[in-house]
Design an enzyme around this catalytic site. Structure first.
Site, mmCIF file in Angstrom:
data_model
loop_
_atom_site.group_PDB
_atom_site.id
_atom_site.type_symbol
_atom_site.label_atom_id
_atom_site.label_comp_id
_atom_site.label_asym_id
_atom_site.label_seq_id
_atom_site.Cartn_x
_atom_site.Cartn_y
_atom_site.Cartn_z
ATOM 1 N N ASP A 48 0.802 -1.229 0.000
ATOM 2 C CA ASP A 48 0.000 0.000 0.000
ATOM 3 C C ASP A 48 0.832 1.275 0.000
ATOM 4 O O ASP A 48 0.383 2.311 -0.479
ATOM 5 C CB ASP A 48 -1.005 0.006 1.153
ATOM 6 N N GLU B 173 9.580 -10.513 -1.863
ATOM 7 C CA GLU B 173 10.582 -9.449 -1.983
ATOM 8 C C GLU B 173 12.004 -9.989 -2.061
ATOM 9 O O GLU B 173 12.866 -9.397 -2.723
ATOM 10 C CB GLU B 173 10.450 -8.474 -0.807
ATOM 11 N N HIS C 249 0.060 0.259 10.547
ATOM 12 C CA HIS C 249 0.469 -1.090 10.194
ATOM 13 C C HIS C 249 1.852 -1.043 9.536
ATOM 14 O O HIS C 249 2.258 -0.024 8.971
ATOM 15 C CB HIS C 249 -0.553 -1.731 9.236
ATOM 16 N N HIS C 250 2.565 -2.116 9.601
ATOM 17 C CA HIS C 250 3.935 -2.262 9.089
ATOM 18 C C HIS C 250 4.961 -1.495 9.921
ATOM 19 O O HIS C 250 6.145 -1.456 9.544
ATOM 20 C CB HIS C 250 4.067 -1.831 7.620
ATOM 21 N N GLY D 242 26.868 -16.289 -1.084
ATOM 22 C CA GLY D 242 26.491 -17.691 -0.977
ATOM 23 C C GLY D 242 25.148 -17.953 -0.339
ATOM 24 O O GLY D 242 25.012 -18.871 0.478
ATOM 25 N N ASP E 191 18.520 -29.748 -5.488
ATOM 26 C CA ASP E 191 17.155 -29.911 -4.988
ATOM 27 C C ASP E 191 16.942 -29.184 -3.668
ATOM 28 O O ASP E 191 15.827 -28.746 -3.360
ATOM 29 C CB ASP E 191 16.804 -31.391 -4.849
ATOM 30 N N ASN F 166 20.117 -34.806 -5.492
ATOM 31 C CA ASN F 166 21.014 -35.650 -4.696
ATOM 32 C C ASN F 166 20.556 -35.726 -3.234
ATOM 33 O O ASN F 166 21.367 -35.876 -2.321
ATOM 34 C CB ASN F 166 22.472 -35.183 -4.811
ATOM 35 N N GLY G 175 19.309 -33.676 -0.878
ATOM 36 C CA GLY G 175 19.668 -32.794 0.236
ATOM 37 C C GLY G 175 20.813 -31.861 -0.060
ATOM 38 O O GLY G 175 21.144 -31.584 -1.208
ATOM 39 N N GLU H 158 26.791 -29.057 2.383
ATOM 40 C CA GLU H 158 26.761 -29.074 3.846
ATOM 41 C C GLU H 158 27.208 -30.446 4.371
ATOM 42 O O GLU H 158 27.896 -30.533 5.395
ATOM 43 C CB GLU H 158 25.354 -28.756 4.357
#
Length: 611
Positions: free
Chosen positions: A60, A83, A148-149, A447, A477, A504, A506, A510
């Site tokens: 708004d 966003e 608001h916001h 990253g 994925d 793969n 996951g 990591e």
């Protein structure tokens, strides 16, 4: 005052003088002539700079401003799903439209904070993005009702103050008398310094009338001039060092050569001098990878052995636009001491241990090329390894990481935009030689996983404008689940990227960093080949999906002219081993794991494994 402090002060003065050149008054008096709305003024400035797409989400406090955007014949509103993705799209757009900028518009508070991660990433990686925020009216900001916001405590400046941590320049428009000057100032900073800026536009101020005379003076996007005496002295020093090295000099190009617009100058330097040229991972495609004097990617200790030897044994390294992050340097394992290094940056020059503030590479490089051209006969005799990555022979049908990347490298064409997600994809594609004219888009320093989906949207839209043939995304994925909604915007926008989705099971990067079998590195397995149809495509007509599990199946698809033509958006699900990874990623993970010291912080028993 020290010599360095004086030089820095002079550099700051030069930058301020440059900014003033943008705000020169036109011949027309500011009190006469055509009047425009502040919102119109802002949109027209963006159009003058070649912006044809604006990303964001309506709210708004920005709706009135968006009317000006939608009503302008030369700029399109690209509505995003959120966003964060909009910020990623503006980032990708700016990277492909070199010398321009990306624009994202959000609403006050809830919208702008959602985009903050994207803006921070653009700051980290030197990407020019303008973040426009529609804000409450000037009277509301003064009287501070519980709107608001807001945070409900009257701190209407909280978001503005937070935003200043992630941009190079910011402005909160407060008066129509200063609005045009503030708009010009932040846009100038955005382009010249190649980093994000923030502009808060109150609802009422967007509809205030101001004189249009400033629009007759184009924004000055050229970098500030170098001090001629300091520049001449520095050039003499560089030439002396190259002579002392008996011309055994190499050039190492990195990301800021692209961000700060010196690709052409670097190409001319190499062409006219013959010095060997290499690049860092973030500098991939900053130089033509098919050129005979290009030797490949240098990543410190995880480089290909021949590349590592050639770079680290050079008597002098001319480093252009370096960003020495951990993943960009093989976890800080560059073995090129300062005593053998000359570093060119957008706003400074370092010659061994001496620094020259305010001596920017854009203006320095042509003069350096002219001075170094006589060295070409000797430099051309320095051997350069051939940058190539043959497809290995493997006696099985498993799509391995070692086989995949050189194989898809054969699929690449000139004028492709190739986007690689942080992790498996960016490490895998790094050593693949790209065709002349292809562009690499990645986010190795910041990253943020999932960044590439929004960035692919922006990059593809910019690519259509600039005549690029295809946009190709490689993503895992795990990463795509963060930002998958933006595929729907690609479909709605009529874009036709090819998406290679590495299934793969996951977060492979990591797993290699820590916790190979931990469940926090697992994800839900989606029905990937139904994704495009779900998000608005029509399978077989406007979109096409494939599931590939063997080398033969993938090769057949890559060799299919209809697939390669990219006449619709396509998704290829590649079934891969979750424990397989590119060799460069394994080496980087091993170095990073030692730095993070996870194992040292945990008892030996019952804590799983770390790689």
């Amino acid at each position: 005052m020290s010599t360095a402090a004086v030089a820095q002060l002079q550099a700051d003065v030069n930058r301020l003088q440059h900014e003033l050149s943008t705000v020169k008054l036109g011949e027309q008096s500011p009190h006469h002539g055509e009047q425009v709305y502040v919102g119109e003024y802002l949109v027209e400035r963006l159009v003058q700079l070649g912006v044809t797409k604006m990303f964001g989400v309506p709210g708004d406090f920005n709706l009135g401003f968006l009317d000006f955007v939608e009503d302008h014949p030369k700029i399109d509103w690209v509505g995003n799903c959120n966003e964060l993705n909009a910020g990623y799209a503006a980032d990708g757009y700016a990277r492909v439209k070199e010398g321009g900028l990306g624009v994202v518009t959000t609403t006050f508070g809830v919208g702008e904070l959602s985009a903050t991660n994207a803006i921070a990433g653009a700051f980290s990686e030197h990407v020019p993005v303008l973040h426009i925020v529609g804000a409450p009216s000037t009277s509301q900001q003064k009287n501070k009702p519980m709107l608001h916001h807001t945070l409900g405590d009257g701190r209407y400046d909280a978001y503005y103050r937070a935003a200043q941590q992630f941009v190079i320049s910011a402005a909160s428009l407060e008066s129509k008398d200063t609005a045009a000057a503030e708009i010009d100032r932040v846009i100038t900073e955005c382009i010249v310094r190649a980093r994000p800026v923030y502009l808060m536009v109150p609802t009422d101020l967007a509809y205030e009338k101001i004189p249009s005379y400033r629009l007759k003076t184009p924004i000055n996007t050229e970098p500030p001039a170098n001090d001629p005496d300091v520049e001449a002295f520095a050039l003499d020093e560089i030439v002396k060092l190259i002579e002392q090295s008996k011309h055994e000099t190499i050039i190492l190009v990195d990301a800021c050569a692209v961000r700060h617009g010196v690709k052409k100058e670097v190409a001319e330097l190499v062409r006219r001098t013959g010095f060997p040229v290499y690049s860092a991972p973030m500098g991939k495609t900053s130089f033509d990878e098919q050129y005979e004097r290009y030797g490949g990617i240098y990543v410190g200790s995880i480089s290909h052995p021949e590349i590592k030897e050639k770079v680290e044994s050079a008597k002098l390294i001319l480093s252009i636009g370096a960003l020495k992050s951990d993943f960009n340097t093989g976890n800080f394992t560059y073995h090129i001491p300062i005593s053998r290094t000359i570093e060119l940056h957008s706003d400074s020059l370092s010659v061994q241990f001496a620094t020259f503030p305010g001596i920017g590479m854009k203006r320095l490089l042509p003069k350096l090329t002219a001075r170094l051209q006589p060295f070409e006969p000797a430099a051309a005799r320095i051997p350069v390894p051939k940058f190539e990555l043959p497809v290995p022979t493997e006696q099985n049908e498993i799509i391995s990481q070692a086989w995949l990347w050189p194989r898809v490298g054969q699929f690449f064409r000139p004028k492709d935009i190739i986007v690689a997600e942080t992790g498996t994809s960016s490490f895998g594609v790094m050593e693949v030689p790209f065709p002349t004219g292809a562009v690499f888009v990645s986010q190795i320093l910041w990253g943020s996983i999932g960044w590439t989906v929004g960035a692919t949207l922006g990059a593809a839209l910019a690519g259509v404008e600039l005549g690029y043939k295809r946009t190709i995304l490689f993503i895992g994925d795990g990463s795509i689940q963060l930002t998958v909604q933006e595929l729907s915007v690609m479909i709605r926008s009529g874009l036709k990227p090819i998406i290679f989705l590495l299934n793969n099971n996951g977060y492979t990067i990591e797993r290699y960093l820590h916790g190979m079998t931990r469940k926090y590195n697992d994800i839900a397995d989606w029905k990937w080949t139904k994704l495009l149809d779900t998000l608005g495509g029509e399978e077989g007509k406007t979109c096409q999906s494939y599931r590939v599990g063997t080398k033969s199946e993938l090769s057949k698809l890559l060799d299919d002219p209809a697939f390669a033509a990219a006449d619709k958006i396509q998704l290829v699900e590649l079934l891969m081993d979750p424990r397989d990874a590119p060799s460069a990623l394994k080496r980087q993970a091993e170095l990073s794991g030692k730095t993070n010291r996870y194992v040292a912080e945990l008892p030996d028993a019952g804590r799983g494994e770390a790689v």
